[in-house]
Write a protein that holds these residues in place. Structure first.
Motif, PDB file in Angstrom:
ATOM      1  N   GLN A  70       0.833  -1.191   0.000  1.00 43.05           N
ATOM      2  CA  GLN A  70       0.000   0.000   0.000  1.00 43.05           C
ATOM      3  C   GLN A  70       0.874   1.249   0.000  1.00 43.05           C
ATOM      4  O   GLN A  70       2.030   1.218   0.445  1.00 43.05           O
ATOM      5  CB  GLN A  70      -0.884   0.048   1.259  1.00 43.05           C
ATOM      6  CG  GLN A  70      -1.943  -1.020   1.356  1.00 43.05           C
ATOM      7  CD  GLN A  70      -2.814  -0.798   2.587  1.00 43.05           C
ATOM      8  OE1 GLN A  70      -2.309  -0.493   3.674  1.00 43.05           O
ATOM      9  NE2 GLN A  70      -4.114  -0.957   2.422  1.00 43.05           N
ATOM     10  N   PHE A  83      -3.945   3.447  -0.187  1.00 40.55           N
ATOM     11  CA  PHE A  83      -4.518   2.725  -1.328  1.00 40.55           C
ATOM     12  C   PHE A  83      -3.534   1.639  -1.765  1.00 40.55           C
ATOM     13  O   PHE A  83      -2.337   1.697  -1.482  1.00 40.55           O
ATOM     14  CB  PHE A  83      -4.870   3.667  -2.488  1.00 40.55           C
ATOM     15  CG  PHE A  83      -3.714   4.410  -3.099  1.00 40.55           C
ATOM     16  CD1 PHE A  83      -2.921   3.836  -4.100  1.00 40.55           C
ATOM     17  CD2 PHE A  83      -3.409   5.709  -2.686  1.00 40.55           C
ATOM     18  CE1 PHE A  83      -1.867   4.526  -4.662  1.00 40.55           C
ATOM     19  CE2 PHE A  83      -2.353   6.406  -3.255  1.00 40.55           C
ATOM     20  CZ  PHE A  83      -1.575   5.817  -4.241  1.00 40.55           C
ATOM     21  N   GLN A  88      -1.933  -0.721 -10.215  1.00 34.19           N
ATOM     22  CA  GLN A  88      -1.849   0.700 -10.524  1.00 34.19           C
ATOM     23  C   GLN A  88      -0.880   0.953 -11.671  1.00 34.19           C
ATOM     24  O   GLN A  88       0.223   0.403 -11.703  1.00 34.19           O
ATOM     25  CB  GLN A  88      -1.373   1.496  -9.303  1.00 34.19           C
ATOM     26  CG  GLN A  88      -2.197   1.327  -8.059  1.00 34.19           C
ATOM     27  CD  GLN A  88      -3.613   1.843  -8.205  1.00 34.19           C
ATOM     28  OE1 GLN A  88      -3.933   2.570  -9.141  1.00 34.19           O
ATOM     29  NE2 GLN A  88      -4.479   1.459  -7.272  1.00 34.19           N
ATOM     30  N   SER A  92      -2.512   6.199 -12.671  1.00 27.34           N
ATOM     31  CA  SER A  92      -3.485   6.050 -11.586  1.00 27.34           C
ATOM     32  C   SER A  92      -2.823   6.253 -10.231  1.00 27.34           C
ATOM     33  O   SER A  92      -3.439   6.822  -9.318  1.00 27.34           O
ATOM     34  CB  SER A  92      -4.156   4.677 -11.652  1.00 27.34           C
ATOM     35  OG  SER A  92      -3.228   3.626 -11.439  1.00 27.34           O
ATOM     36  N   PHE A  93      -1.560   5.825 -10.086  1.00 23.74           N
ATOM     37  CA  PHE A  93      -0.836   6.056  -8.833  1.00 23.74           C
ATOM     38  C   PHE A  93      -0.681   7.550  -8.582  1.00 23.74           C
ATOM     39  O   PHE A  93      -0.917   8.038  -7.462  1.00 23.74           O
ATOM     40  CB  PHE A  93       0.532   5.387  -8.891  1.00 23.74           C
ATOM     41  CG  PHE A  93       1.405   5.662  -7.695  1.00 23.74           C
ATOM     42  CD1 PHE A  93       1.347   4.840  -6.576  1.00 23.74           C
ATOM     43  CD2 PHE A  93       2.283   6.742  -7.679  1.00 23.74           C
ATOM     44  CE1 PHE A  93       2.147   5.092  -5.464  1.00 23.74           C
ATOM     45  CE2 PHE A  93       3.083   7.003  -6.578  1.00 23.74           C
ATOM     46  CZ  PHE A  93       3.003   6.178  -5.465  1.00 23.74           C
ATOM     47  N   HIS A  94      -0.310   8.289  -9.605  1.00 22.94           N
ATOM     48  CA  HIS A  94      -0.145   9.743  -9.492  1.00 22.94           C
ATOM     49  C   HIS A  94      -1.469  10.387  -9.075  1.00 22.94           C
ATOM     50  O   HIS A  94      -1.521  11.223  -8.160  1.00 22.94           O
ATOM     51  CB  HIS A  94       0.342  10.282 -10.832  1.00 22.94           C
ATOM     52  CG  HIS A  94       0.396  11.768 -10.926  1.00 22.94           C
ATOM     53  ND1 HIS A  94      -0.585  12.511 -11.558  1.00 22.94           N
ATOM     54  CD2 HIS A  94       1.309  12.670 -10.460  1.00 22.94           C
ATOM     55  CE1 HIS A  94      -0.277  13.792 -11.492  1.00 22.94           C
ATOM     56  NE2 HIS A  94       0.859  13.922 -10.831  1.00 22.94           N
ATOM     57  N   ARG A  95      -2.558   9.991  -9.736  1.00 21.92           N
ATOM     58  CA  ARG A  95      -3.874  10.568  -9.420  1.00 21.92           C
ATOM     59  C   ARG A  95      -4.303  10.252  -7.988  1.00 21.92           C
ATOM     60  O   ARG A  95      -4.731  11.147  -7.247  1.00 21.92           O
ATOM     61  CB  ARG A  95      -4.919  10.050 -10.412  1.00 21.92           C
ATOM     62  CG  ARG A  95      -6.351  10.448 -10.092  1.00 21.92           C
ATOM     63  CD  ARG A  95      -7.325   9.942 -11.132  1.00 21.92           C
ATOM     64  NE  ARG A  95      -7.232   8.506 -11.352  1.00 21.92           N
ATOM     65  CZ  ARG A  95      -7.775   7.593 -10.556  1.00 21.92           C
ATOM     66  NH1 ARG A  95      -8.450   7.960  -9.466  1.00 21.92           N
ATOM     67  NH2 ARG A  95      -7.664   6.305 -10.835  1.00 21.92           N
ATOM     68  N   LEU A  96      -4.163   8.992  -7.580  1.00 23.17           N
ATOM     69  CA  LEU A  96      -4.592   8.597  -6.237  1.00 23.17           C
ATOM     70  C   LEU A  96      -3.737   9.246  -5.156  1.00 23.17           C
ATOM     71  O   LEU A  96      -4.240   9.574  -4.071  1.00 23.17           O
ATOM     72  CB  LEU A  96      -4.550   7.079  -6.111  1.00 23.17           C
ATOM     73  CG  LEU A  96      -5.600   6.306  -6.911  1.00 23.17           C
ATOM     74  CD1 LEU A  96      -5.308   4.810  -6.866  1.00 23.17           C
ATOM     75  CD2 LEU A  96      -7.004   6.607  -6.385  1.00 23.17           C
ATOM     76  N   THR A  97      -2.454   9.433  -5.427  1.00 22.25           N
ATOM     77  CA  THR A  97      -1.586  10.099  -4.456  1.00 22.25           C
ATOM     78  C   THR A  97      -2.012  11.542  -4.255  1.00 22.25           C
ATOM     79  O   THR A  97      -2.127  12.021  -3.114  1.00 22.25           O
ATOM     80  CB  THR A  97      -0.121  10.032  -4.915  1.00 22.25           C
ATOM     81  OG1 THR A  97       0.285   8.668  -5.068  1.00 22.25           O
ATOM     82  CG2 THR A  97       0.802  10.705  -3.900  1.00 22.25           C
ATOM     83  N   GLU A  99      -4.956  12.777  -4.859  1.00 24.44           N
ATOM     84  CA  GLU A  99      -6.275  12.773  -4.212  1.00 24.44           C
ATOM     85  C   GLU A  99      -6.145  12.522  -2.710  1.00 24.44           C
ATOM     86  O   GLU A  99      -6.898  13.108  -1.908  1.00 24.44           O
ATOM     87  CB  GLU A  99      -7.160  11.705  -4.857  1.00 24.44           C
ATOM     88  CG  GLU A  99      -7.628  12.054  -6.259  1.00 24.44           C
ATOM     89  CD  GLU A  99      -8.438  10.936  -6.903  1.00 24.44           C
ATOM     90  OE1 GLU A  99      -8.567   9.851  -6.279  1.00 24.44           O
ATOM     91  OE2 GLU A  99      -8.946  11.143  -8.034  1.00 24.44           O
ATOM     92  N   ALA A 100      -5.219  11.678  -2.316  1.00 29.11           N
ATOM     93  CA  ALA A 100      -4.998  11.426  -0.886  1.00 29.11           C
ATOM     94  C   ALA A 100      -4.531  12.688  -0.181  1.00 29.11           C
ATOM     95  O   ALA A 100      -4.976  12.992   0.935  1.00 29.11           O
ATOM     96  CB  ALA A 100      -3.977  10.305  -0.711  1.00 29.11           C
TER      97      ALA A 100
END
Length: 308
Positions: A70, A83, A88, A92-97, A99-100
């Motif tokens: 994670q 996440f 990923q 998608s990793f860049h976006r989720l990071t 967003e976190a």
């Protein structure tokens, strides 16, 4: 860690690390030789360490957990967003990071949201759907190898009383390194880029480990002296499997990882290699070896190496 067997996973994790590393760069106070930006090892993976308070940013930490696989973002108040690293892409990793960070009220802007000094350096992280391989077995083994080598480097670092870096995991070159400094100023040519200018503004002998790259597909322990003194490669290295190899206009002392694993005393073999590379560079560059020595991590001559 045969590179061919985990190259795809390595290339993905390397870019994940650059996303987080650039956040660390933006949210930490500048340190000499870029010491503010590398990762450090934890009991489950690698960490940025706490950062923030730059331009009022709240204090937060980003950790890669290579046990549960994670990414974990935590604020000083104890709030956490995590996440899965599985499945990923870099995009998608860049976006989720990001967003976190928003969910936790952390305001950080990556100045150049694209890879640094990688073949796809012109492609933004947000558009990279090519790099999406993540094998949890290899990711965990990568962290385990880092952990073992980091402790060897910590032990080696104890033998030097001068300025020495922490054991750093650099997201630029994806290696683990520890560097000794003589204190001598180095005048860099004007054409040297700003990253290298700061990294090598003083005379150094560096020691580390890398997992292999485009230049060599074999994981190896290494050392180099910068600037390289004359006739450095005339100096002997230990053990017999170690050698000087040309790289980027200078030379690396290299000991293949696989040769170490087959030794009766792997740790002792690596320590002897690092010591031989240090003495090679220090002798040729004229360092005061005796004055900079710190046997068993002790500088007070009245103390001994026995534990209290």
């Amino acid at each position: 860690m045969p590179l061919a067997e985990w190259r795809d996973t390595k290339e993905t994790i390397h870019r994940f690390a650059q996303v987080v590393g650039k956040i660390r760069l933006a949210a930490s106070p500048r340190r000499n030789h870029w010491w503010n930006v590398p990762f450090h090892l934890t009991g489950r993976g690698i960490t940025t360490r706490p950062m923030g308070q730059v331009d009022g940013t709240r204090i937060f930490t980003i950790d890669f957990d290579f046990v549960d696989h994670q990414l974990v973002v935590t604020t000083v108040e104890g709030r956490t967003v995590a996440f899965s690293l599985l499945g990923q892409s870099v995009a998608s990793f860049h976006r989720l990071t990001l967003e976190a960070l928003v969910a936790l009220g952390v305001d950080v802007e990556i100045a150049h949201p694209r890879p640094f000094d990688l073949p796809d350096a012109a492609r933004p992280f947000a558009e990279d759907v090519e790099h999406a391989a993540y094998d949890p077995v290899w990711a965990n083994r990568y962290w385990q190898v880092l952990s073992q080598v980091a402790l060897v480097l910590e032990e080696f670092a104890a033998g030097f009383s001068g300025k020495v870096s922490a054991v750093h995991h650099f997201w630029h070159t994806f290696d683990l390194a520890c560097t000794r400094f003589s204190g001598k100023h180095v005048d860099q040519p004007p054409q040297v880029d700003r990253v290298a200018r700061e990294a090598y503004s003083r005379e150094v002998i560096s020691f580390g480990f890398w997992f292999g790259d485009a230049g060599s597909d074999k994981p190896a322990f290494y050392s180099y002296t910068a600037p390289e003194p004359a006739d450095l490669t005339h100096e002997p290295l230990t053990p017999a499997a170690a050698e000087w190899i040309p790289r980027a206009g200078s030379h690396l002392a290299v000991l293949p990882y696989d040769d170490v694993r087959g030794q009766a005393d792997p740790k002792g073999t690596v320590l002897a290699f690092y010591e031989s590379a240090y003495l090679a560079g220090a002798r040729r560059a004229g360092w005061d070896i005796d004055a900079l020595a710190c046997p068993h991590g002790i500088t007070d001559p009245c103390l001994t190496a026995t534990r209290p």
